[in-house]
Scaffold this motif. Structure first.
Motif, PDB file in Angstrom:
ATOM      1  N   UNK A  44       4.236   5.826  -1.120  1.00  0.00           N
ATOM      2  CA  UNK A  44       5.000   5.664   0.132  1.00  0.00           C
ATOM      3  C   UNK A  44       5.393   4.205   0.328  1.00  0.00           C
ATOM      4  N   UNK A  45       4.445   3.296   0.098  1.00  0.00           N
ATOM      5  CA  UNK A  45       4.723   1.866   0.225  1.00  0.00           C
ATOM      6  C   UNK A  45       5.781   1.434  -0.791  1.00  0.00           C
ATOM      7  N   UNK A  46       5.671   1.959  -1.997  1.00  0.00           N
ATOM      8  CA  UNK A  46       6.641   1.627  -3.043  1.00  0.00           C
ATOM      9  C   UNK A  46       8.043   2.091  -2.656  1.00  0.00           C
ATOM     10  N   UNK A  47       8.138   3.342  -2.227  1.00  0.00           N
ATOM     11  CA  UNK A  47       9.440   3.928  -1.903  1.00  0.00           C
ATOM     12  C   UNK A  47      10.126   3.194  -0.750  1.00  0.00           C
ATOM     13  N   UNK A  48       9.340   2.744   0.231  1.00  0.00           N
ATOM     14  CA  UNK A  48       9.918   2.072   1.399  1.00  0.00           C
ATOM     15  C   UNK A  48      10.240   0.597   1.138  1.00  0.00           C
ATOM     16  N   UNK A  49       9.938   0.115  -0.073  1.00  0.00           N
ATOM     17  CA  UNK A  49      10.187  -1.292  -0.373  1.00  0.00           C
ATOM     18  C   UNK A  49       9.252  -2.213   0.380  1.00  0.00           C
ATOM     19  N   UNK A  50       8.063  -1.719   0.680  1.00  0.00           N
ATOM     20  CA  UNK A  50       7.078  -2.494   1.435  1.00  0.00           C
ATOM     21  C   UNK A  50       5.934  -2.959   0.547  1.00  0.00           C
ATOM     22  N   UNK A  51       6.254  -3.258  -0.693  1.00  0.00           N
ATOM     23  CA  UNK A  51       5.231  -3.727  -1.630  1.00  0.00           C
ATOM     24  C   UNK A  51       5.875  -4.607  -2.688  1.00  0.00           C
ATOM     25  N   UNK A  52       5.025  -5.385  -3.322  1.00  0.00           N
ATOM     26  CA  UNK A  52       5.424  -6.214  -4.460  1.00  0.00           C
ATOM     27  C   UNK A  52       4.595  -5.757  -5.644  1.00  0.00           C
ATOM     28  N   UNK A  53       5.244  -5.602  -6.776  1.00  0.00           N
ATOM     29  CA  UNK A  53       4.546  -5.288  -8.011  1.00  0.00           C
ATOM     30  C   UNK A  53       4.826  -6.402  -9.008  1.00  0.00           C
ATOM     31  N   UNK A  54       3.820  -6.723  -9.794  1.00  0.00           N
ATOM     32  CA  UNK A  54       3.970  -7.702 -10.867  1.00  0.00           C
ATOM     33  C   UNK A  54       3.828  -6.965 -12.185  1.00  0.00           C
ATOM     34  N   UNK A  55       4.759  -7.228 -13.077  1.00  0.00           N
ATOM     35  CA  UNK A  55       4.777  -6.608 -14.398  1.00  0.00           C
ATOM     36  C   UNK A  55       4.920  -7.690 -15.458  1.00  0.00           C
ATOM     37  N   UNK A  56       4.426  -7.395 -16.642  1.00  0.00           N
ATOM     38  CA  UNK A  56       4.698  -8.294 -17.756  1.00  0.00           C
ATOM     39  C   UNK A  56       6.157  -8.085 -18.160  1.00  0.00           C
ATOM     40  N   UNK A  57       6.646  -8.940 -19.012  1.00  0.00           N
ATOM     41  CA  UNK A  57       8.044  -8.815 -19.463  1.00  0.00           C
ATOM     42  C   UNK A  57       8.312  -7.486 -20.158  1.00  0.00           C
ATOM     43  N   UNK A  58       7.268  -6.895 -20.739  1.00  0.00           N
ATOM     44  CA  UNK A  58       7.454  -5.602 -21.407  1.00  0.00           C
ATOM     45  C   UNK A  58       7.011  -4.416 -20.544  1.00  0.00           C
ATOM     46  N   UNK A  59       6.886  -4.634 -19.218  1.00  0.00           N
ATOM     47  CA  UNK A  59       6.668  -3.516 -18.294  1.00  0.00           C
ATOM     48  C   UNK A  59       5.239  -3.078 -18.080  1.00  0.00           C
ATOM     49  N   UNK A  60       4.263  -3.857 -18.488  1.00  0.00           N
ATOM     50  CA  UNK A  60       2.861  -3.504 -18.259  1.00  0.00           C
ATOM     51  C   UNK A  60       2.486  -3.940 -16.848  1.00  0.00           C
ATOM     52  N   UNK A  61       1.828  -3.026 -16.089  1.00  0.00           N
ATOM     53  CA  UNK A  61       1.408  -3.347 -14.740  1.00  0.00           C
ATOM     54  C   UNK A  61       0.406  -4.490 -14.774  1.00  0.00           C
ATOM     55  N   UNK A  62       0.644  -5.494 -13.897  1.00  0.00           N
ATOM     56  CA  UNK A  62      -0.223  -6.671 -13.854  1.00  0.00           C
ATOM     57  C   UNK A  62      -0.826  -6.900 -12.467  1.00  0.00           C
ATOM     58  N   UNK A  63      -0.112  -6.529 -11.388  1.00  0.00           N
ATOM     59  CA  UNK A  63      -0.639  -6.768 -10.052  1.00  0.00           C
ATOM     60  C   UNK A  63       0.199  -6.095  -8.983  1.00  0.00           C
ATOM     61  N   UNK A  64      -0.343  -6.086  -7.753  1.00  0.00           N
ATOM     62  CA  UNK A  64       0.283  -5.328  -6.674  1.00  0.00           C
ATOM     63  C   UNK A  64      -0.237  -5.802  -5.323  1.00  0.00           C
ATOM     64  N   UNK A  65       0.579  -5.659  -4.282  1.00  0.00           N
ATOM     65  CA  UNK A  65       0.186  -5.907  -2.897  1.00  0.00           C
ATOM     66  C   UNK A  65       1.211  -5.216  -1.995  1.00  0.00           C
ATOM     67  N   UNK A  66       0.788  -4.758  -0.812  1.00  0.00           N
ATOM     68  CA  UNK A  66       1.704  -4.047   0.076  1.00  0.00           C
ATOM     69  C   UNK A  66       1.619  -4.561   1.507  1.00  0.00           C
ATOM     70  N   UNK A  67       2.605  -4.176   2.313  1.00  0.00           N
ATOM     71  CA  UNK A  67       2.703  -4.573   3.719  1.00  0.00           C
ATOM     72  C   UNK A  67       2.269  -3.418   4.612  1.00  0.00           C
ATOM     73  N   UNK A  68       1.531  -3.773   5.654  1.00  0.00           N
ATOM     74  CA  UNK A  68       1.188  -2.852   6.733  1.00  0.00           C
ATOM     75  C   UNK A  68       1.703  -3.474   8.025  1.00  0.00           C
ATOM     76  N   UNK A  69       2.091  -2.647   8.985  1.00  0.00           N
ATOM     77  CA  UNK A  69       2.444  -3.167  10.306  1.00  0.00           C
ATOM     78  C   UNK A  69       1.582  -2.468  11.350  1.00  0.00           C
ATOM     79  N   UNK A  70       1.344  -3.186  12.439  1.00  0.00           N
ATOM     80  CA  UNK A  70       0.448  -2.711  13.480  1.00  0.00           C
ATOM     81  C   UNK A  70       1.018  -3.065  14.843  1.00  0.00           C
ATOM     82  N   UNK A  71       0.539  -2.388  15.860  1.00  0.00           N
ATOM     83  CA  UNK A  71       0.916  -2.670  17.254  1.00  0.00           C
ATOM     84  C   UNK A  71       2.427  -2.741  17.417  1.00  0.00           C
ATOM     85  N   UNK A  72       3.094  -1.698  16.928  1.00  0.00           N
ATOM     86  CA  UNK A  72       4.557  -1.584  17.023  1.00  0.00           C
ATOM     87  C   UNK A  72       5.297  -2.776  16.427  1.00  0.00           C
TER      88      UNK A  72
END
Length: 183
Positions: A44-72
């Motif tokens: 869901x976070x990926x689809x909404x564009x509310x995350x960052x993914x880090x990949x190597x140049x050849x597409x291997x997953x290296x890292x990830x972080x996402x955004x949450x919002x609170x209190x409207x």
């Protein structure tokens, strides 16, 4: 080694299982809490564009972080920062945190950004980005946020302290007012 960080989309769905598994594994190794997430939640976070993914140049997953919002939308947090074990100690966490920070202030320019962490490395990165330590009282009071701590091993401590403190350190970034930026 070179990494590419990018805003996520549905093209990254294939990485969701690996991300969730690594989050859980890392929490166990550290013996500290982390809110558990499902692959569906990460997608869901990926689809909404509310995350960052880090990949190597050849597409291997290296890292990830996402955004949450609170209190409207008055508060936002960058959650779930994880780096694959084979790419740790290369500065990738800083790269991901900077990218997710920039995405967050772009998407939510008026939100106060906050985080809670037990990790010294994350505290140092947050400090470089302009966060400062605060009491839990300065964070969102949104029950949904605090309920997300239930899967943390330290949740009983948080509850026994009336959500006033725990083993995590709270950090806050308040965006500059528009008129202050133009001075």
């Amino acid at each position: 080694m070179k990494f590419v960080t990018e805003v996520t989309s549905d093209k990254h769905f294939g990485y969701a299982e690996e991300i969730v598994e690594e989050m859980e594994s890392f929490a166990k190794v550290r013996g500290t809490g982390i809110a558990k997430r499902t692959p569906g939640y990460i997608r869901e976070k990926m689809k909404s564009g509310s995350a960052i993914i880090a990949l190597t140049e050849d597409g291997v997953w290296a890292g990830f972080c996402y955004i949450e919002t609170w209190s409207n939308g008055a508060y936002a947090s960058n959650s779930g920062l994880i780096v694959s074990p084979k790419f740790r100690n290369m500065g990738l966490a800083s790269m991901i945190k900077e990218a997710i920070f920039n995405l967050t202030i772009t998407k939510y320019p008026n939100a106060k950004l906050f985080g809670i962490t037990t990790g010294l490395a994350v505290m140092k990165i947050n400090s470089r980005l302009g966060y400062y330590p605060v009491t839990f009282a300065e964070l969102t009071h949104d029950d949904e946020f605090w309920n997300s701590c239930q899967s943390c091993v330290n949740y009983p401590i948080l509850q026994s302290k009336g959500r006033k403190n725990c083993l995590c350190t709270a950090m806050l970034y308040i965006p500059p007012k528009k008129d202050e930026e133009n001075k």
